[in-house]
Design a protein around this motif. Sequence first.
Motif, mmCIF file in Angstrom:
data_model
loop_
_atom_site.group_PDB
_atom_site.id
_atom_site.type_symbol
_atom_site.label_atom_id
_atom_site.label_comp_id
_atom_site.label_asym_id
_atom_site.label_seq_id
_atom_site.Cartn_x
_atom_site.Cartn_y
_atom_site.Cartn_z
ATOM 1 N N TYR A 47 6.808 1.560 -3.867
ATOM 2 C CA TYR A 47 8.195 1.025 -3.860
ATOM 3 C C TYR A 47 9.157 1.856 -5.048
ATOM 4 O O TYR A 47 8.470 2.243 -5.756
ATOM 5 C CB TYR A 47 8.421 -0.356 -4.563
ATOM 6 C CG TYR A 47 7.842 -1.425 -3.534
ATOM 7 C CD1 TYR A 47 8.533 -2.284 -2.635
ATOM 8 C CD2 TYR A 47 6.393 -1.921 -3.680
ATOM 9 C CE1 TYR A 47 7.997 -3.280 -1.690
ATOM 10 C CE2 TYR A 47 5.911 -2.625 -2.786
ATOM 11 C CZ TYR A 47 6.685 -3.317 -1.793
ATOM 12 O OH TYR A 47 6.075 -4.362 -0.911
ATOM 13 N N THR A 48 10.037 2.355 -4.513
ATOM 14 C CA THR A 48 10.946 3.185 -5.060
ATOM 15 C C THR A 48 12.402 2.658 -5.210
ATOM 16 O O THR A 48 13.248 2.347 -4.366
ATOM 17 C CB THR A 48 10.814 4.797 -4.504
ATOM 18 O OG1 THR A 48 9.681 5.154 -4.341
ATOM 19 C CG2 THR A 48 11.868 5.568 -5.514
ATOM 20 N N GLU A 49 12.994 2.600 -6.488
ATOM 21 C CA GLU A 49 14.210 2.394 -6.602
ATOM 22 C C GLU A 49 15.273 3.565 -6.238
ATOM 23 O O GLU A 49 15.372 4.668 -6.900
ATOM 24 C CB GLU A 49 14.765 1.987 -8.152
ATOM 25 C CG GLU A 49 16.130 1.583 -8.229
ATOM 26 C CD GLU A 49 16.293 1.108 -9.709
ATOM 27 O OE1 GLU A 49 17.408 1.324 -10.179
ATOM 28 O OE2 GLU A 49 15.595 0.612 -10.413
ATOM 29 N N VAL A 78 10.697 0.837 0.461
ATOM 30 C CA VAL A 78 9.150 0.630 0.374
ATOM 31 C C VAL A 78 8.494 1.605 1.471
ATOM 32 O O VAL A 78 9.045 1.863 2.479
ATOM 33 C CB VAL A 78 8.683 -0.779 0.971
ATOM 34 C CG1 VAL A 78 9.206 -1.235 2.126
ATOM 35 C CG2 VAL A 78 7.129 -0.946 0.775
ATOM 36 N N ARG A 79 7.467 2.344 1.048
ATOM 37 C CA ARG A 79 6.725 3.272 1.985
ATOM 38 C C ARG A 79 5.437 3.018 2.174
ATOM 39 O O ARG A 79 4.654 2.828 1.162
ATOM 40 C CB ARG A 79 6.978 4.623 1.440
ATOM 41 C CG ARG A 79 6.254 5.946 2.306
ATOM 42 C CD ARG A 79 6.622 7.301 1.714
ATOM 43 N NE ARG A 79 8.083 7.564 1.896
ATOM 44 C CZ ARG A 79 8.825 8.132 2.425
ATOM 45 N NH1 ARG A 79 7.920 8.438 3.549
ATOM 46 N NH2 ARG A 79 10.056 8.213 2.581
ATOM 47 N N LEU A 80 4.677 2.838 3.436
ATOM 48 C CA LEU A 80 3.257 2.858 3.624
ATOM 49 C C LEU A 80 2.636 4.504 3.580
ATOM 50 O O LEU A 80 3.618 5.306 3.885
ATOM 51 C CB LEU A 80 3.075 2.659 4.980
ATOM 52 C CG LEU A 80 3.360 1.059 5.234
ATOM 53 C CD1 LEU A 80 3.169 0.498 6.736
ATOM 54 C CD2 LEU A 80 2.576 0.180 4.216
ATOM 55 N N GLU A 81 1.550 4.524 3.296
ATOM 56 C CA GLU A 81 0.888 6.072 3.238
ATOM 57 C C GLU A 81 1.059 6.712 4.791
ATOM 58 O O GLU A 81 1.221 7.824 4.618
ATOM 59 C CB GLU A 81 -0.675 5.767 2.877
ATOM 60 C CG GLU A 81 -1.091 7.224 2.878
ATOM 61 C CD GLU A 81 -2.586 7.040 2.436
ATOM 62 O OE1 GLU A 81 -3.402 6.463 3.069
ATOM 63 O OE2 GLU A 81 -3.034 7.320 1.378
ATOM 64 N N THR A 82 1.255 6.040 5.822
ATOM 65 C CA THR A 82 1.248 6.627 7.209
ATOM 66 C C THR A 82 2.746 7.243 7.117
ATOM 67 O O THR A 82 3.132 7.595 8.364
ATOM 68 C CB THR A 82 0.905 5.357 8.216
ATOM 69 O OG1 THR A 82 1.389 4.232 7.754
ATOM 70 C CG2 THR A 82 -0.555 5.374 8.050
ATOM 71 N N GLY A 83 3.795 6.690 6.266
ATOM 72 C CA GLY A 83 4.941 7.326 6.382
ATOM 73 C C GLY A 83 6.049 6.557 6.981
ATOM 74 O O GLY A 83 7.355 6.689 6.657
ATOM 75 N N GLU A 84 5.848 5.360 7.534
ATOM 76 C CA GLU A 84 6.822 4.328 7.751
ATOM 77 C C GLU A 84 7.733 3.627 6.279
ATOM 78 O O GLU A 84 6.858 3.424 5.368
ATOM 79 C CB GLU A 84 6.328 2.860 8.261
ATOM 80 C CG GLU A 84 5.511 3.530 9.828
ATOM 81 C CD GLU A 84 4.143 4.014 9.620
ATOM 82 O OE1 GLU A 84 3.674 4.055 8.486
ATOM 83 O OE2 GLU A 84 3.492 4.165 10.768
ATOM 84 N N THR A 85 8.859 3.674 6.475
ATOM 85 C CA THR A 85 9.576 3.036 5.266
ATOM 86 C C THR A 85 10.657 2.192 5.846
ATOM 87 O O THR A 85 11.004 1.983 6.864
ATOM 88 C CB THR A 85 10.521 4.397 4.679
ATOM 89 O OG1 THR A 85 11.375 4.853 5.563
ATOM 90 C CG2 THR A 85 9.384 5.504 4.255
ATOM 91 N N GLU A 86 11.312 1.334 4.907
ATOM 92 C CA GLU A 86 12.348 0.364 5.151
ATOM 93 C C GLU A 86 12.836 0.118 3.641
ATOM 94 O O GLU A 86 12.464 0.561 2.726
ATOM 95 C CB GLU A 86 12.077 -0.886 5.603
ATOM 96 C CG GLU A 86 11.663 -0.882 6.981
ATOM 97 C CD GLU A 86 12.845 -0.852 7.897
ATOM 98 O OE1 GLU A 86 13.829 -0.845 7.517
ATOM 99 O OE2 GLU A 86 12.457 -0.714 9.061
ATOM 100 N N ALA A 87 14.448 0.166 3.737
ATOM 101 C CA ALA A 87 15.018 0.123 2.529
ATOM 102 C C ALA A 87 15.835 -1.042 2.765
ATOM 103 O O ALA A 87 16.339 -1.568 3.776
ATOM 104 C CB ALA A 87 16.033 1.279 2.188
ATOM 105 N N THR A 103 19.168 -0.695 -4.509
ATOM 106 C CA THR A 103 18.514 -0.288 -3.194
ATOM 107 C C THR A 103 17.081 0.140 -3.390
ATOM 108 O O THR A 103 17.073 1.187 -4.254
ATOM 109 C CB THR A 103 19.487 0.902 -2.858
ATOM 110 O OG1 THR A 103 20.941 0.511 -2.738
ATOM 111 C CG2 THR A 103 19.025 1.388 -1.342
ATOM 112 N N VAL A 104 16.314 -0.570 -2.817
ATOM 113 C CA VAL A 104 14.803 -0.122 -2.996
ATOM 114 C C VAL A 104 14.256 0.173 -1.617
ATOM 115 O O VAL A 104 14.491 -0.465 -0.774
ATOM 116 C CB VAL A 104 14.244 -1.422 -3.626
ATOM 117 C CG1 VAL A 104 12.685 -1.185 -3.412
ATOM 118 C CG2 VAL A 104 14.376 -1.634 -4.980
#
Length: 227
Positions: free
Chosen positions: A176-178, A194-203, A191-192
Motif C-alpha cells: 500500500y502506498t499513499e 494497492v499493488r500486487l507483486e504481479t503488477g495489478e493495482t487499484e487506487a 489517495t492510496v
Amino acid sequence: MKLSADLAAFAARIGHEFRRPELLVRALTHASISTATRPDNQRLEFLGDRVLGLVMAEALLAADRAASEGQLAPRFNTLVRKEACANVAREVGLGDVLKLGRSEMMSGGRRKEALLGDAMEAVIAAVYLDGGFEAAKAVILRLWGDRIGAVEADARDAKTALQEWAQARGLPPPAYTELKREGPDHQPIFTVEVRLETGETEAAKAGAKRQAEQAAAKALLARMDGT
C-alpha cells in the motif's frame, strides 16, 4: 436538570427519553472541554463499547442460527467498528451537539470519525445507565437498523481478504502506498494505491488513510475475482 432544546431534540432522534439528563450531557462531553466538575465521556465510551458488542452478538446469533463463529466474527466486527459507530452518529446529528474545547472545535472535531464513534458509544452507555439493557438494546437496534440484516454473509476486512487471496496464490502480501494527501488538516482526503507483486493495482480516496486502503483493497479484490 433539564435538557437544552438541542439535546432534547437529539434524545428524540435516538429514541430515548432520559430520566437522568446529566448522563447524556456527560456522554457528549469531550475530554478537551472537561473539568473537575464536568467529567468527560471516556468512561462511558468504555462501557458503551461493551453494551454495543453484546447487543450485536445477540442480534447476529438470532439472525443466522446456522452461522459458525468464523462467519459471525467478521460480521460482528463490521457492525461495531469505529467507522460504523461514526456513521450512525452522523445520521442522528451527534456532531452538532458534541461539546468540544475551542482547539478541538477549530480543528474540525465535530466531523472527526474517532470523536464521533467514541461519543456514539458513550451515548449508548448513557442510555444503558439511564434505562437499563433493554432500553439500550432498543436504541441500538433502531439506529443500526438495516445494517444488521445487510451485513455481508462473508463480511471480511477487505485488506485481510486481499492478503489471503494473494497468499493462496503464492504471492507476497499486497503493498500500500499513499499517493496523495489533499485538503485542510482537519478534513484531509487520502489517495492510496494497492499493488500486487504481479503488477495489478487499484487506487481509492477517503477521509482516512485506513478507509482508503480498505476501499482500494476491495476494488482490487473485486477485479481479481472477476478475472
